[in-house]
Scaffold this active site. Structure first.
Site, PDB file in Angstrom:
ATOM      1  N   ASN A 102       1.091  -1.125  -0.434  1.00 46.83           N
ATOM      2  CA  ASN A 102      -0.220   0.093  -0.203  1.00 46.83           C
ATOM      3  C   ASN A 102       1.063   0.911  -0.381  1.00 46.83           C
ATOM      4  OD1 ASN A 102      -2.238  -1.812   0.216  1.00 46.83           O
ATOM      5  ND2 ASN A 102      -2.767  -1.249   2.549  1.00 46.83           N
ATOM      6  N   HIS A 139     -14.791   3.561 -14.664  1.00 46.79           N
ATOM      7  CA  HIS A 139     -15.204   2.620 -13.799  1.00 46.79           C
ATOM      8  C   HIS A 139     -16.316   1.699 -13.407  1.00 46.79           C
ATOM      9  CE1 HIS A 139     -14.236   1.937  -9.229  1.00 46.79           C
ATOM     10  NE2 HIS A 139     -13.045   1.652  -9.824  1.00 46.79           N
ATOM     11  N   ARG A 189     -13.702   2.014   4.604  1.00 47.86           N
ATOM     12  CA  ARG A 189     -12.230   1.546   5.209  1.00 47.86           C
ATOM     13  C   ARG A 189     -11.144   2.573   5.149  1.00 47.86           C
ATOM     14  NH1 ARG A 189     -11.302  -0.944  -0.108  1.00 47.86           N
ATOM     15  NH2 ARG A 189      -9.613  -0.205  -0.146  1.00 47.86           N
ATOM     16  N   HIS A 247     -14.507  -3.652  -0.183  1.00 51.14           N
ATOM     17  CA  HIS A 247     -14.740  -3.316  -0.953  1.00 51.14           C
ATOM     18  C   HIS A 247     -16.833  -2.858  -1.513  1.00 51.14           C
ATOM     19  CE1 HIS A 247     -14.229  -2.764  -5.543  1.00 51.14           C
ATOM     20  NE2 HIS A 247     -12.896  -2.649  -5.117  1.00 51.14           N
TER      21      HIS A 247
END
Length: 818
Positions: A71, A462, A591, A619
């Site tokens: 990350n 997207h 998140r 997600h």
């Protein structure tokens, strides 16, 4: 010297500039917002917390440390890279959540990082020590002795030395370009004739980074390739003697805009993207990671050659790239695997589907909702495969953002094209770090006969949508698939996402219009059911918030529930704050980044934000309005300005009552989590959820996993019982065949075929509970079930066989008399 007039003018300019800054800062209320980059770093620290969590299996804790580092690498390449570019501007823009310039944000980032990296080093060292006790040991270069050193030296001479290319850097040989993310061995070199020499060796990516070491039975030992080279560095530079030494890795800016680079008029867009990917490897460095000890003069010369400030050098005591850990999982000792890893898990069959029937029929009968990774993606994949070979299927259209390297879904698209279907694929080549894979799939799909198009300039596509169109006679039927996550078999086993499968005519019309608008480059289409960014998604969310605000101001109960990955859009943030101040109860699960601060007195008192980080990546995006969540939208979009204004995204309604109740159950489970959940404080830090003395621990992901297994088992039992009942009915029909004399008498018992309609215009009401029977109510005998078509048919076949073998009843009677 400057005159008084010049000094006065200079002072006036400074005053005007300060007034402009004040005016800009007064446009926003910063009391309930925080900087995006700081919020992201706090999220990644939350990921690192899982590495410290002793309830997590040991090897999985190492995996969380690797995720933290991965990350961070992406954060440097994208966010720090972009800010570094902006920091070079003479007049820097100011962040609308923190009122900081890019230069100030970079200073904030680099001051926050050292404690995080120290925590990473600390936990990786502790986990590796525990793994060594469990039988998996990484050997460090400094620990080599005796037989181990002999083995490593022989391995180096046989396999590594012929591959590497040591470089000596001096005034005649300038500092080379270090590739983004690659590992290098660097050292100062001692020479009697020259000074300020550096030695450099790239760790070859063509070789396996993990080298197995000799070990006793029951244990597995390994050394990393960079440590093999490091231990043999003295033989690499001829007469030059290495002094200090370290492993280094450069992270470069990868925030490059493919559309901003200019596409030649006759250039294939795929070729353009290939050039962009090569250019990314050579962009400006933003950070230098160092594992080992280098003399200050050596480090300074490297840093200056890269053009980096001192604060951009990050020191590590553990390996710089932890991605190698995926290669050692297979070598974990059998005796301790169950203790080192999460229990094995398999996505379960959705109870909404019958595996023995065509998927198309079942979706037409009613909406279906898949819930990854708890439920399998197979119904969707089966639908695509069945459609590819269905003569009534005439077209398939889909948007693809991230695709598995080995994809059943893409293979079905190829099969469909080769079978003469019209297949249109919008392949987003700008999906960051998946560009190469998408380019390869685009080429394969086009070779198979698919029509492959790309996203509009300046707007990544997207959205996750697919439409399959069937023609039966003159009638068209459309099945539309809408997801919160990608059409990706790999991530469907790791990410928590929803996939709606519907034959709703209104949604089908909108989806058809969506694909038509994409092909025409129209990003402002008009839709009845879908909220489509960049034009229509944010207004949909704002209208939902306004509805609840009006209810609260009228004294009615009002509530919204949002679940997303990140919240950065300033307009949405301010509208949520307005809702809170009006009395709307705002529950959110975020998140990652939250630029909104909850529980700020007088501003966001009614806002509650939590985050869940666990075994699966959260997600799904959910936007629900109303105390009873009477309006529920699922979406591919987070509430980030890039998603709401600069991407093609879709929010879609959950109209079916059963599907909506599934989403509501998911929301309740996540809001009840007191194990993996953290609560965001008004200071922007994540705090553990406090449990009452009598409150039991509740892990929402563990519950949902257990629930999926229970539902699949119950569905399998129901299916088995149904098969037994069907077999019993067939047997009864055969036995009763002699009692049904003629076809004419049997035919009226066969029920007429029932037409199935899937039209849903408004959300369906929740099914009302059945009224309990009164104890005084008269008891009725169960009505005898009339035989169905199958039973009657089998009975007739039985009659025919019996007649063929024994004759008619009249012939049998005559034979009996004689």
């Amino acid at each position: 010297m400057a005159s008084k007039a010049e000094k006065k003018e200079k002072g006036a300019r400074k005053h005007r500039k300060s007034v402009e800054v004040i005016d800009k800062s007064e446009r926003y209320d910063f009391s309930y917002t925080q900087n995006r980059e700081l919020s992201w770093l706090r999220f990644d620290a939350r990921v690192l917390d899982e590495a410290y969590e002793e309830s997590v299996p040991l090897f999985e804790r190492l995996n969380f440390a690797a995720i933290f580092q991965s990350n961070l690498d992406e954060f440097f390449m994208i966010r720090v890279g972009g800010l570094s570019d902006l920091a070079t501007l003479k007049r820097q823009p100011v962040d609308n959540k923190s009122n900081l310039t890019p230069a100030q944000q970079l200073e904030l980032i680099f001051s926050t990082l050292p404690p995080l990296i120290r925590r990473q080093n600390d936990i990786v060292e502790r986990i590796e020590a525990s793994l060594a006790e469990a039988g998996v040991e990484r050997v460090d270069a400094a620990d080599l002795a005796g037989d181990d050193r002999t083995f490593v030296e022989r391995y180096f001479q046989s396999y590594v030395s012929p591959v590497i290319s040591p470089l000596v850097i001096d005034p005649r040989h300038p500092f080379p370009n270090l590739r983004n993310g690659a590992l290098y061995l660097v050292c100062a070199l001692e020479s009697a004739d020259e000074g300020n020499l550096l030695g450099l060796i790239e760790v070859p990516q063509s070789m396996n980074r993990i080298v197995a070491m000799p070990a006793d039975g029951g244990t597995w030992r390994y050394i990393l390739l960079e440590d093999v080279i490091l231990s043999c560095l003295g033989s690499c530079f001829g007469s030059y003697a290495p002094l200090d030494r370290a492993v280094v890795r450069v992270t470069r800016n990868a925030d490059i805009d493919p559309d901003g680079e200019g596409v030649e008029e006759d250039e294939d867009y795929r070729q353009h993207m290939k050039k962009i990917l090569k250019k990314r490897l050579r962009l400006q460095p933003v950070a230098l990671q160092v594992q080992g000890e280098l003399a200050p003069a050596t480090l300074k010369s490297i840093r200056k050659a890269l053009g980096l400030p001192a604060h951009a050098v990050l020191s590590y005591t553990t390996p710089l790239d932890l991605s190698y850990i995926h290669g050692i999982e297979a070598h974990l000792p059998e005796r301790s695997r169950s203790e080192l890893l999460f229990p094995p898990f398999k996505p379960q069959a959705s109870p909404m589907f019958d595996a023995t029937r065509p998927i198309r029929e079942q979706v037409i009968e009613g909406d279906k909702l898949l819930f990854y990774p708890y439920e399998s993606m197979n119904p969707l994949l089966d639908l695509m495969h069945q459609a590819a070979f269905d003569d009534s299927c005439i077209s398939m259209k889909i948007t693809l953002y991230r695709v598995a390297k080995q994809s059943r879904l893409c293979e079905s698209l190829i099969d469909a094209a080769e079978n003469g279907k019209e297949v249109t694929v919008l392949m987003e080549l700008r999906a960051r770090f998946d560009e190469q894979n998408n380019i390869e799939w685009a080429e394969r799909l086009e070779e198979a006969g698919c029509t492959v198009i790309y996203g509009s300039e300046g707007f990544k596509c997207h959205s996750k949508i697919c439409q399959i169109t069937y023609r039966d006679g003159m009638a068209l039927t459309r099945i539309t698939l809408l997801g919160t996550g990608n059409f990706n078999e790999k991530t469907a086993k790791l990410y928590s996402d929803f996939m709606l499968m519907t034959a709703h005519p209104g949604i089908g019309e909108d989806a058809n219009a969506f694909f038509r608008n994409l092909a025409l480059g129209n990003l402002a289409g008009d839709y009845r059911f879908l909220g489509v960014a960049p034009a229509g998604l944010k207004p949909l969310i704002m209208n939902g918030l306004n509805r609840e605000i009006d209810r609260a101001r009228a004294g009615e109960p009002a509530r919204v529930f949002f679940k997303m990955n990140s919240l950065t859009d300033r307009e949405v943030i301010d509208k949520i704050a307005e809702a809170s101040q009006a009395g709307v109860d705002v529950e959110m699960i975020i998140r990652g980044i939250s630029c909104l601060l909850p529980q700020v007195p007088g501003k966001t008192d009614n806002v509650h934000i939590r985050s869940i980080v666990g075994r699966f990546l959260e997600h799904a995006r959910v936007y629900a309005f109303g105390v009873d969540a009477d309006i529920v939208y699922l979406s591919s979009a987070d509430m980030m300005t890039r998603n709401t204004e600069h991407r093609v995204e879709i929010a879609y309604p959950v109209l079916d009552a059963t599907c909506r109740s599934m989403v509501q159950e998911y929301m309740r489970a996540q809001l009840s989590d007191n194990v993996k959940a953290r609560v965001l404080s008004s200071e922007g830090t994540w705090q553990r959820v406090e449990r009452g003395a009598d409150e039991m621990p509740f892990d929402s992901q563990a519950y949902l996993l257990k629930h999926a297994y229970a539902q699949a088992e119950a569905a399998a039992e129901r299916a088995a019982q149904a098969r037994q009942d069907a077999a019993a009915q067939e047997h009864d029909g055969y036995e009763a065949a002699e009692g049904q004399p003629t076809v004419a008498e049997a035919a009226p018992d066969s029920p007429a075929a029932t037409a199935v309609r899937a039209t849903i215009i408004e959300p369906e009401a929740e099914p009302a509970p059945a009224a309990a029977p009164s104890p005084d109510a008269p008891k009725h005998a169960l009505a005898k079930r009339t035989p169905g078509r199958l039973r009657a048919g089998i009975a007739l076949i039985g009659m025919g066989l019996k007649t063929l073998l024994t004759g008619t009843p009249e012939e049998r009677a005559k034979h009996k008399r004689s």
